[in-house]
Write a protein that holds these residues in place. Structure first.
Motif, short mmCIF file in Angstrom:
data_model
loop_
_atom_site.label_atom_id
_atom_site.label_comp_id
_atom_site.label_asym_id
_atom_site.label_seq_id
_atom_site.Cartn_x
_atom_site.Cartn_y
_atom_site.Cartn_z
N VAL A 1 3.51 34.60 2.09
CA VAL A 1 3.88 33.28 1.66
C VAL A 1 4.85 33.51 0.77
O VAL A 1 5.06 34.14 -0.19
CB VAL A 1 2.84 32.68 1.24
CG1 VAL A 1 3.32 31.13 0.88
CG2 VAL A 1 1.56 32.70 2.17
N ALA A 2 6.26 32.69 0.89
CA ALA A 2 7.27 32.79 -0.08
C ALA A 2 7.04 32.07 -1.34
O ALA A 2 6.42 31.03 -1.18
CB ALA A 2 8.57 32.11 0.57
N PHE A 3 7.38 32.59 -2.40
CA PHE A 3 7.28 31.66 -3.71
C PHE A 3 8.24 30.45 -3.75
O PHE A 3 9.06 30.44 -3.34
CB PHE A 3 7.74 32.67 -4.86
CG PHE A 3 6.47 33.66 -5.44
CD1 PHE A 3 5.70 32.91 -6.04
CD2 PHE A 3 6.65 34.97 -5.02
CE1 PHE A 3 4.78 33.88 -6.90
CE2 PHE A 3 5.54 35.69 -5.76
CZ PHE A 3 4.66 35.14 -6.48
N PRO A 4 7.45 29.53 -4.25
CA PRO A 4 8.30 28.30 -4.19
C PRO A 4 9.33 28.38 -5.50
O PRO A 4 9.45 29.37 -6.08
CB PRO A 4 7.43 27.14 -4.81
CG PRO A 4 6.20 27.89 -5.44
CD PRO A 4 6.28 29.38 -4.77
N PRO A 5 10.62 27.79 -5.28
CA PRO A 5 11.50 27.84 -6.35
C PRO A 5 11.18 27.61 -7.85
O PRO A 5 10.10 26.72 -8.03
CB PRO A 5 12.61 26.51 -5.92
CG PRO A 5 12.11 26.40 -4.64
CD PRO A 5 10.83 26.71 -4.53
N GLY A 6 11.75 28.23 -8.72
CA GLY A 6 11.32 28.35 -10.16
C GLY A 6 10.22 29.29 -10.36
O GLY A 6 9.77 30.23 -9.55
N LYS A 7 9.70 29.18 -11.58
CA LYS A 7 8.54 30.12 -12.02
C LYS A 7 7.07 29.62 -11.75
O LYS A 7 6.84 28.29 -11.89
CB LYS A 7 8.78 30.18 -13.45
CG LYS A 7 9.76 30.88 -14.11
CD LYS A 7 9.66 31.13 -15.32
CE LYS A 7 10.87 31.93 -16.04
NZ LYS A 7 10.77 32.02 -17.50
N SER A 8 5.96 30.24 -11.52
CA SER A 8 4.83 29.96 -11.06
C SER A 8 3.87 31.11 -11.57
O SER A 8 4.29 32.21 -11.29
CB SER A 8 4.50 29.47 -9.57
OG SER A 8 4.82 30.75 -8.84
N PHE A 9 2.77 30.70 -12.00
CA PHE A 9 1.76 31.74 -12.46
C PHE A 9 0.45 31.65 -11.85
O PHE A 9 -0.17 30.63 -11.64
CB PHE A 9 1.72 31.47 -14.08
CG PHE A 9 2.87 31.76 -14.62
CD1 PHE A 9 3.57 32.82 -14.90
CD2 PHE A 9 3.88 30.60 -15.07
CE1 PHE A 9 4.73 33.06 -15.75
CE2 PHE A 9 4.94 30.77 -15.72
CZ PHE A 9 5.58 31.84 -16.06
N THR A 10 -0.08 32.92 -11.44
CA THR A 10 -1.56 33.08 -11.33
C THR A 10 -2.08 33.18 -12.52
O THR A 10 -1.97 34.39 -12.98
CB THR A 10 -1.57 34.22 -10.09
OG1 THR A 10 -0.85 33.69 -8.89
CG2 THR A 10 -3.36 34.35 -9.70
N THR A 11 -3.17 32.64 -12.88
CA THR A 11 -3.85 32.89 -14.21
C THR A 11 -5.24 33.13 -14.03
O THR A 11 -5.76 33.35 -15.09
CB THR A 11 -3.68 31.57 -15.11
OG1 THR A 11 -4.34 30.40 -13.95
CG2 THR A 11 -2.29 30.96 -15.40
#
Length: 199
Positions: free
Chosen positions: A55-65
């Motif tokens: 699965v491709a990352f969406p644009p911008g930053k995202s975090f698995t916390t």
């Protein structure tokens, strides 16, 4: 986006939750790529080989916390942005369970197929039972830590601001205040629990 609370006290999943119970033992992931979740990969051979997500990352930053392994074999729960995911095949494929009110929740593994999601310094609290996510009414709007009983699925304690301690024995339906707080002048930043013994 969540289900009502309809559990019964301490019903739990003690047998299927044990690695040596009817659910079998944990198995190494048997996949060459991960599906359903962009924020995760796993490594073999001490991390020298990494299995990526398809699965491709969406644009911008995202975090698995958050990421926790549950007592039920091959079952994991993850928190990515404001979404809670679950895998039942040791992380090869993931299913989104629900989107919650805020990002950055902490995950705490419970008994069997149960986990808890909570956000520090707020009253946000969710119980995860298999694929069902239930919003729980927390006894404090300033959660500082959460601990679960090692064998009783419905028993947990919640540490709150100023050192107050609360306990539930029915999966978060009702709460009892065990202590009102720490001595005057003290400040509580975080509460930690012994996973082997809440007392």
């Amino acid at each position: 986006d969540s289900s009502p609370d309809n559990s019964s006290p301490d019903q739990g999943l003690p047998d299927q939750g044990k690695p040596d119970g009817p659910g079998g033992a944990w198995q190494a992931p048997a996949c060459k790529s991960i599906s359903g979740f962009a924020g995760l990969g796993f490594g073999a051979k001490e991390g020298t080989v990494v299995t990526p997500s398809k699965v491709a990352f969406p644009p911008g930053k995202s975090f698995t916390t958050g990421l926790v392994a549950l007592q039920r074999p091959n079952t994991l729960v993850a928190m990515h942005e404001d979404d809670i995911y679950r895998s039942v095949d040791a992380g090869c494929s993931w299913t989104k369970l629900v989107s919650v009110a805020e990002k950055g929740l902490t995950l705490t593994a419970g008994v069997g197929d149960r986990a808890w999601a909570w956000r520090a310094s707020t009253g946000l609290l969710y119980r995860i039972d298999g694929a069902q996510v239930t919003t729980i009414s927390a006894p404090s709007q300033n959660i500082m830590g959460l601990g679960v009983h090692p064998t009783k699925a419905d028993t947990l304690r919640l540490g709150a601001k100023k050192g107050a301690m609360h306990q539930s024995t029915d999966g978060g339906k009702t709460w009892t205040t065990l202590s009102s707080g720490a001595p005057t002048g003290s400040v509580t930043y975080h509460v930690a629990f012994d996973p082997a013994d809440l007392d």
